[in-house]
Design a protein around this motif. Structure first.
Motif, PDB file in Angstrom:
ATOM      1  N   HIS A 256      10.262  -7.104   0.520  1.00 46.45           N
ATOM      2  CA  HIS A 256       9.831  -5.742   0.219  1.00 46.45           C
ATOM      3  C   HIS A 256      11.066  -4.824   0.236  1.00 46.45           C
ATOM      4  N   PRO A 257      11.174  -3.886  -0.717  1.00 43.84           N
ATOM      5  CA  PRO A 257      12.335  -2.988  -0.712  1.00 43.84           C
ATOM      6  C   PRO A 257      12.547  -2.284   0.632  1.00 43.84           C
ATOM      7  N   SER A 258      11.486  -1.977   1.369  1.00 43.86           N
ATOM      8  CA  SER A 258      11.666  -1.340   2.688  1.00 43.86           C
ATOM      9  C   SER A 258      12.396  -2.266   3.642  1.00 43.86           C
ATOM     10  N   ALA A 259      12.120  -3.567   3.545  1.00 47.85           N
ATOM     11  CA  ALA A 259      12.819  -4.547   4.394  1.00 47.85           C
ATOM     12  C   ALA A 259      14.296  -4.578   4.020  1.00 47.85           C
ATOM     13  N   LEU A 260      14.586  -4.396   2.732  1.00 50.29           N
ATOM     14  CA  LEU A 260      15.987  -4.416   2.270  1.00 50.29           C
ATOM     15  C   LEU A 260      16.724  -3.148   2.674  1.00 50.29           C
ATOM     16  N   LEU A 261      15.964  -2.058   2.865  1.00 46.44           N
ATOM     17  CA  LEU A 261      16.588  -0.823   3.369  1.00 46.44           C
ATOM     18  C   LEU A 261      16.922  -0.986   4.845  1.00 46.44           C
TER      19      LEU A 261
ATOM     20  N   ASP B 162      13.488   0.604  -8.128  1.00 42.08           N
ATOM     21  CA  ASP B 162      13.943   0.922  -9.497  1.00 42.08           C
ATOM     22  C   ASP B 162      15.323   0.338  -9.771  1.00 42.08           C
ATOM     23  N   ASP B 163      16.216   0.424  -8.768  1.00 45.90           N
ATOM     24  CA  ASP B 163      17.561  -0.158  -8.941  1.00 45.90           C
ATOM     25  C   ASP B 163      17.471  -1.670  -9.111  1.00 45.90           C
ATOM     26  N   MET B 164      16.589  -2.304  -8.319  1.00 46.94           N
ATOM     27  CA  MET B 164      16.424  -3.765  -8.426  1.00 46.94           C
ATOM     28  C   MET B 164      15.895  -4.144  -9.814  1.00 46.94           C
ATOM     29  N   LEU B 165      14.931  -3.372 -10.294  1.00 44.85           N
ATOM     30  CA  LEU B 165      14.360  -3.662 -11.622  1.00 44.85           C
ATOM     31  C   LEU B 165      15.422  -3.529 -12.709  1.00 44.85           C
ATOM     32  N   SER B 166      16.268  -2.512 -12.560  1.00 38.83           N
ATOM     33  CA  SER B 166      17.245  -2.265 -13.626  1.00 38.83           C
ATOM     34  C   SER B 166      18.258  -3.413 -13.739  1.00 38.83           C
ATOM     35  N   ILE B 167      18.495  -4.124 -12.642  1.00 43.13           N
ATOM     36  CA  ILE B 167      19.411  -5.282 -12.684  1.00 43.13           C
ATOM     37  C   ILE B 167      18.919  -6.303 -13.714  1.00 43.13           C
ATOM     38  N   ILE B 168      17.600  -6.413 -13.835  1.00 36.93           N
ATOM     39  CA  ILE B 168      17.067  -7.412 -14.786  1.00 36.93           C
ATOM     40  C   ILE B 168      16.351  -6.725 -15.970  1.00 36.93           C
ATOM     41  N   ASP B 169      16.863  -5.544 -16.303  1.00 39.42           N
ATOM     42  CA  ASP B 169      16.394  -4.825 -17.499  1.00 39.42           C
ATOM     43  C   ASP B 169      14.912  -4.483 -17.474  1.00 39.42           C
ATOM     44  N   LEU B 170      14.384  -4.247 -16.286  1.00 38.44           N
ATOM     45  CA  LEU B 170      12.993  -3.793 -16.213  1.00 38.44           C
ATOM     46  C   LEU B 170      12.968  -2.322 -15.816  1.00 38.44           C
ATOM     47  N   ASP B 171      11.926  -1.642 -16.295  1.00 45.17           N
ATOM     48  CA  ASP B 171      11.784  -0.211 -16.037  1.00 45.17           C
ATOM     49  C   ASP B 171      10.299   0.067 -15.843  1.00 45.17           C
TER      50      ASP B 171
ATOM     51  N   GLY C 209       0.846  -1.185   0.000  1.00 39.18           N
ATOM     52  CA  GLY C 209       0.000   0.000   0.000  1.00 39.18           C
ATOM     53  C   GLY C 209       0.877   1.228   0.000  1.00 39.18           C
ATOM     54  N   PRO C 210       0.326   2.370  -0.388  1.00 41.08           N
ATOM     55  CA  PRO C 210       1.126   3.596  -0.487  1.00 41.08           C
ATOM     56  C   PRO C 210       1.659   4.049   0.868  1.00 41.08           C
ATOM     57  N   GLY C 211       2.852   4.636   0.842  1.00 42.13           N
ATOM     58  CA  GLY C 211       3.392   5.325   2.003  1.00 42.13           C
ATOM     59  C   GLY C 211       3.155   6.819   1.859  1.00 42.13           C
ATOM     60  N   GLU C 212       3.879   7.598   2.650  1.00 39.58           N
ATOM     61  CA  GLU C 212       3.639   9.042   2.677  1.00 39.58           C
ATOM     62  C   GLU C 212       3.883   9.706   1.320  1.00 39.58           C
ATOM     63  N   GLN C 213       5.042   9.438   0.733  1.00 41.82           N
ATOM     64  CA  GLN C 213       5.381  10.083  -0.546  1.00 41.82           C
ATOM     65  C   GLN C 213       4.427   9.656  -1.652  1.00 41.82           C
TER      66      GLN C 213
ATOM     67  N   GLY D 197       0.693  10.373  -5.611  1.00 45.07           N
ATOM     68  CA  GLY D 197      -0.264   9.583  -6.385  1.00 45.07           C
ATOM     69  C   GLY D 197       0.366   8.502  -7.255  1.00 45.07           C
ATOM     70  N   GLU D 198       1.622   8.164  -6.948  1.00 44.11           N
ATOM     71  CA  GLU D 198       2.313   7.125  -7.733  1.00 44.11           C
ATOM     72  C   GLU D 198       2.953   6.112  -6.777  1.00 44.11           C
ATOM     73  N   PRO D 199       2.901   4.801  -7.125  1.00 50.08           N
ATOM     74  CA  PRO D 199       3.488   3.820  -6.224  1.00 50.08           C
ATOM     75  C   PRO D 199       5.014   3.886  -6.187  1.00 50.08           C
ATOM     76  N   PHE D 200       5.566   3.542  -5.049  1.00 49.09           N
ATOM     77  CA  PHE D 200       7.019   3.385  -4.886  1.00 49.09           C
ATOM     78  C   PHE D 200       7.819   4.571  -5.426  1.00 49.09           C
ATOM     79  N   VAL D 201       7.549   5.748  -4.859  1.00 50.30           N
ATOM     80  CA  VAL D 201       8.337   6.928  -5.227  1.00 50.30           C
ATOM     81  C   VAL D 201       9.208   7.424  -4.076  1.00 50.30           C
ATOM     82  N   GLY D 202       9.042   6.833  -2.876  1.00 50.50           N
ATOM     83  CA  GLY D 202       9.886   7.203  -1.734  1.00 50.50           C
ATOM     84  C   GLY D 202      11.209   6.440  -1.798  1.00 50.50           C
ATOM     85  N   PRO D 203      11.932   6.374  -0.674  1.00 52.20           N
ATOM     86  CA  PRO D 203      13.236   5.681  -0.642  1.00 52.20           C
ATOM     87  C   PRO D 203      13.128   4.224  -1.096  1.00 52.20           C
TER      88      PRO D 203
END
Ligand code: URA
Length: 188
Positions: free
Chosen positions: A156-161, A64-73, A43-47, A52-58
């Motif tokens: 979840h990327p937050s868990a990885l942070l 995005d970095d994880m996606l780029s490893i496997i050529d996804l954008d 679900g959305p966080g503060e940012q 109004g867009e998913p996964f735009v915070g830290p």
């Protein structure tokens, strides 16, 4: 089932649960509506609520970095959505009742996108989409096939942070995702 336009409209004016009272924006989802890969967060966080867009915070930057490893954008070849479309106050887990109220929108998104692969981002999405008893620490990276769609979950990327020691396992899971994409001919 609604088409994209109708679904977006319904979702943006939704009052099916209490989260509508505190949201700034409905966070519907973003990406290629014809992608073969769908990522689902909780679900959305503060940012996200403010923009109004998913996964735009830290966590989004890391995703995005994880996606780029496997050529996804997020703009080109995948779609990103959440189990609930409105921010739970103070980023608490979405309640079962809130998930129940919202899940129809995600089901409609899945029916329109018709992805070949769904990747659950974290425990909440995995419990909802794979198995209510899902244990992310034990089961991340495993694959199941449901109605012709391959489904897996990664941390979840937050868990990885919070815990960088989980990153090597997630790297392996991303490689497994890339292998699955190649194996089933998912387009990138
Ligand atoms: N965490 C999520 O699960 N989804 C978002 O959109 C942002 C953070």
């Amino acid at each position: 089932m609604q088409n994209w336009e109708a679904l977006k409209q319904t979702c943006h004016s939704c009052t099916r649960c209490g989260l509508c009272e505190t949201r700034h924006n409905v966070v519907f989802g973003i990406g290629n509506e014809e992608a073969d890969i769908l990522f689902v967060g909780e679900g959305p966080g503060e940012q996200e609520d403010l923009q109004g867009e998913p996964f735009v915070g830290p966590a989004g930057k890391l995703l995005d970095d994880m996606l780029s490893i496997i050529d996804l954008d997020r703009k080109c070849n995948c779609y990103i959505a959440n189990i609930v479309k409105c921010r739970p106050p103070r980023n608490r887990d979405p309640l079962e009742t809130e998930q129940d109220a919202c899940i129809g929108y995600l089901r409609n998104q899945v029916a329109l996108i018709r992805p070949k692969i769904i990747v659950c981002l974290g425990r909440i999405a995995a419990k909802r989409l794979i198995d209510p008893d899902y244990r992310i620490t034990r089961q991340h990276g495993q694959w199941v096939e449901r109605n012709g769609i391959w489904i897996t979950a990664i941390y979840h990327p937050s868990a990885l942070l919070r815990d960088v020691s989980k990153r090597p396992e997630t790297f392996e899971d991303l490689l497994s995702l890339r292998e699955k994409m190649q194996e089933i001919g998912a387009k990138v």
